[in-house]
Motif scaffolding. Sequence first.
Motif, PDB file in Angstrom:
ATOM      1  N   LEU A 164       6.067  -1.394 -40.397  1.00  0.00           N
ATOM      2  CA  LEU A 164       7.147  -1.685 -39.463  1.00  0.00           C
ATOM      3  C   LEU A 164       6.573  -2.054 -38.110  1.00  0.00           C
ATOM      4  N   ASP A 165       7.380  -2.710 -37.289  1.00  0.00           N
ATOM      5  CA  ASP A 165       7.062  -3.011 -35.894  1.00  0.00           C
ATOM      6  C   ASP A 165       7.998  -2.200 -35.016  1.00  0.00           C
ATOM      7  N   TYR A 166       7.449  -1.669 -33.905  1.00  0.00           N
ATOM      8  CA  TYR A 166       8.238  -0.856 -32.980  1.00  0.00           C
ATOM      9  C   TYR A 166       8.165  -1.456 -31.588  1.00  0.00           C
ATOM     10  N   PHE A 167       9.324  -1.643 -30.968  1.00  0.00           N
ATOM     11  CA  PHE A 167       9.433  -2.255 -29.643  1.00  0.00           C
ATOM     12  C   PHE A 167      10.143  -1.281 -28.709  1.00  0.00           C
ATOM     13  N   PRO A 168       9.444  -0.751 -27.701  1.00  0.00           N
ATOM     14  CA  PRO A 168      10.101   0.138 -26.743  1.00  0.00           C
ATOM     15  C   PRO A 168      11.003  -0.663 -25.813  1.00  0.00           C
ATOM     16  N   PRO A 169      11.905   0.005 -25.096  1.00  0.00           N
ATOM     17  CA  PRO A 169      12.760  -0.724 -24.152  1.00  0.00           C
ATOM     18  C   PRO A 169      11.935  -1.371 -23.049  1.00  0.00           C
ATOM     19  N   THR A 170      12.437  -2.478 -22.544  1.00  0.00           N
ATOM     20  CA  THR A 170      11.750  -3.194 -21.462  1.00  0.00           C
ATOM     21  C   THR A 170      12.358  -2.883 -20.115  1.00  0.00           C
ATOM     22  N   VAL A 171      13.353  -2.014 -20.076  1.00  0.00           N
ATOM     23  CA  VAL A 171      13.948  -1.559 -18.817  1.00  0.00           C
ATOM     24  C   VAL A 171      13.817  -0.054 -18.744  1.00  0.00           C
ATOM     25  N   GLN A 226       0.811  -1.199   0.000  1.00  0.00           N
ATOM     26  CA  GLN A 226       0.000   0.000   0.000  1.00  0.00           C
ATOM     27  C   GLN A 226       0.849   1.255   0.000  1.00  0.00           C
ATOM     28  N   MET A 227       2.047   1.179   0.574  1.00  0.00           N
ATOM     29  CA  MET A 227       2.925   2.336   0.641  1.00  0.00           C
ATOM     30  C   MET A 227       3.673   2.565  -0.659  1.00  0.00           C
ATOM     31  N   GLU A 228       3.985   1.494  -1.393  1.00  0.00           N
ATOM     32  CA  GLU A 228       4.781   1.609  -2.598  1.00  0.00           C
ATOM     33  C   GLU A 228       3.891   1.483  -3.826  1.00  0.00           C
ATOM     34  N   PRO A 229       3.972   2.417  -4.752  1.00  0.00           N
ATOM     35  CA  PRO A 229       3.187   2.263  -5.974  1.00  0.00           C
ATOM     36  C   PRO A 229       3.713   1.091  -6.787  1.00  0.00           C
ATOM     37  N   PRO A 230       2.849   0.409  -7.503  1.00  0.00           N
ATOM     38  CA  PRO A 230       3.308  -0.717  -8.307  1.00  0.00           C
ATOM     39  C   PRO A 230       4.237  -0.247  -9.414  1.00  0.00           C
ATOM     40  N   ALA A 231       5.213  -1.099  -9.727  1.00  0.00           N
ATOM     41  CA  ALA A 231       6.124  -0.772 -10.825  1.00  0.00           C
ATOM     42  C   ALA A 231       5.343  -0.728 -12.129  1.00  0.00           C
ATOM     43  N   PRO A 232       5.609   0.252 -12.972  1.00  0.00           N
ATOM     44  CA  PRO A 232       4.878   0.325 -14.233  1.00  0.00           C
ATOM     45  C   PRO A 232       5.230  -0.854 -15.124  1.00  0.00           C
ATOM     46  N   SER A 233       4.251  -1.336 -15.865  1.00  0.00           N
ATOM     47  CA  SER A 233       4.515  -2.416 -16.815  1.00  0.00           C
ATOM     48  C   SER A 233       5.253  -1.854 -18.016  1.00  0.00           C
ATOM     49  N   ALA A 234       5.947  -2.717 -18.698  1.00  0.00           N
ATOM     50  CA  ALA A 234       6.685  -2.285 -19.878  1.00  0.00           C
ATOM     51  C   ALA A 234       5.712  -1.808 -20.956  1.00  0.00           C
ATOM     52  N   PRO A 235       6.060  -0.743 -21.685  1.00  0.00           N
ATOM     53  CA  PRO A 235       5.181  -0.284 -22.758  1.00  0.00           C
ATOM     54  C   PRO A 235       4.976  -1.387 -23.790  1.00  0.00           C
ATOM     55  N   ALA A 236       3.826  -1.399 -24.396  1.00  0.00           N
ATOM     56  CA  ALA A 236       3.512  -2.434 -25.377  1.00  0.00           C
ATOM     57  C   ALA A 236       4.173  -2.125 -26.712  1.00  0.00           C
ATOM     58  N   SER A 237       4.523  -3.165 -27.432  1.00  0.00           N
ATOM     59  CA  SER A 237       5.038  -2.990 -28.783  1.00  0.00           C
ATOM     60  C   SER A 237       3.911  -2.534 -29.705  1.00  0.00           C
ATOM     61  N   LYS A 238       4.292  -1.969 -30.814  1.00  0.00           N
ATOM     62  CA  LYS A 238       3.324  -1.516 -31.817  1.00  0.00           C
ATOM     63  C   LYS A 238       3.647  -2.236 -33.112  1.00  0.00           C
ATOM     64  N   ARG A 239       2.676  -2.976 -33.641  1.00  0.00           N
ATOM     65  CA  ARG A 239       2.922  -3.830 -34.803  1.00  0.00           C
ATOM     66  C   ARG A 239       2.208  -3.304 -36.044  1.00  0.00           C
ATOM     67  N   LYS A 273      18.441  -4.022 -23.082  1.00  0.00           N
ATOM     68  CA  LYS A 273      19.597  -3.155 -22.818  1.00  0.00           C
ATOM     69  C   LYS A 273      19.194  -1.688 -22.731  1.00  0.00           C
ATOM     70  N   GLY A 274      17.908  -1.397 -22.908  1.00  0.00           N
ATOM     71  CA  GLY A 274      17.437  -0.022 -22.812  1.00  0.00           C
ATOM     72  C   GLY A 274      17.282   0.685 -24.138  1.00  0.00           C
ATOM     73  N   TYR A 275      17.371  -0.056 -25.247  1.00  0.00           N
ATOM     74  CA  TYR A 275      17.204   0.531 -26.566  1.00  0.00           C
ATOM     75  C   TYR A 275      15.795   0.285 -27.102  1.00  0.00           C
ATOM     76  N   ALA A 276      15.275   1.212 -27.868  1.00  0.00           N
ATOM     77  CA  ALA A 276      14.091   0.945 -28.678  1.00  0.00           C
ATOM     78  C   ALA A 276      14.543   0.210 -29.938  1.00  0.00           C
ATOM     79  N   PHE A 277      13.647  -0.576 -30.506  1.00  0.00           N
ATOM     80  CA  PHE A 277      14.001  -1.391 -31.668  1.00  0.00           C
ATOM     81  C   PHE A 277      12.857  -1.372 -32.666  1.00  0.00           C
ATOM     82  N   ALA A 278      13.144  -1.122 -33.903  1.00  0.00           N
ATOM     83  CA  ALA A 278      12.145  -1.187 -34.962  1.00  0.00           C
ATOM     84  C   ALA A 278      12.646  -2.123 -36.049  1.00  0.00           C
ATOM     85  N   THR A 279      11.750  -2.883 -36.648  1.00  0.00           N
ATOM     86  CA  THR A 279      12.098  -3.731 -37.776  1.00  0.00           C
ATOM     87  C   THR A 279      11.118  -3.448 -38.906  1.00  0.00           C
ATOM     88  N   ILE A 280      11.621  -3.271 -40.099  1.00  0.00           N
ATOM     89  CA  ILE A 280      10.791  -2.772 -41.194  1.00  0.00           C
ATOM     90  C   ILE A 280      10.598  -3.796 -42.314  1.00  0.00           C
TER      91      ILE A 280
END
Length: 295
Positions: free
Chosen positions: A48-55, A23-36, A92-99
């Motif tokens: 293209l597909d876009y993947f935000p960092p998971t860290v 109750q004292m600590e807010p929950p850690a945010p979930s990783a942003p969703a990828s966009k396909r 590793k903290g990078y965003a990644f896109a594949t086209i």
Amino acid sequence: MRAIGWVMAGLFLAGPPVLARQQMEPPAPSAPASKRDLAYGALPAQTLDYFPPTVRVGAPPPLIVFVHGGGWQHGSKDNATGSAKIQHFTGKGYAFATINYRLVPGATVEQQAQDVATALAWLVARAKELGFDPDRMVLMGHSAGAHLAALVGTDPRYMHGQDLMLDQLRGVVLLDGAAYDVPAQMAEAGRFMRPIYTRAFGSDPARQRALSPIAHTAGPNVLSFLILHVERDDGTRQSEALAAALRAEGSKVEVRGLEGRGLRGHVAMNRQLGEADYPGTAIVDRWLSATFAPR
């Protein structure tokens, strides 16, 4: 086998102390969703597909943009990216896109290179919305995708056609490509590969030269390249020649040869890059860390 390799290219806790802490600590945010299947153009292949960092990162992350291989005629972002890359680099903290890009014979190699530049421009225009740093982008390609990445990184007409400058790319990573010098590649091609190159590059020597990254190294060029190759004579020669030409014009270039021959080595570089025990992963990680460092 060498020729074939070119084508194919949760825990439940109970009890009052835990509940009080939750109750004292807010929950850690979930990783942003990828966009396909984001459309970067009007044509069906321009997605293209876009993947935000998971860290968590303290600032907008850098972006890696990947160009798949497949002999200019095959492959897609869905079957030729290599799943290890996405998990590793976003971790590793990078965003990644594949086209995706249009394929031969329905499109020309020139149009494929323009698709790559168009995708980059679309991403830059939406950097704030997607949440990455447009001043820290790297273009990466495998096989035919390495040729296209090299072409976009050396021939300014593709980037300039989208109102982009080559220095908007921090660097280019080439994964076991060849055809950096198209006429030389075609002259050495055997009976199996020659028709594939002809369908991609035609028979006009002037066009073949214009589609050769090595022909555009007089500058301007992207200022940093990492060129990886496996144990193939043609890939080694072409990688070293492109590196020498780029260095002569002031680009910083690292060339590394990795174990592997023919289909097994060519495919392994793409499929295994990002796996902790694949030697190329540490090489690319070090290069990216240096390339994305503050200027």
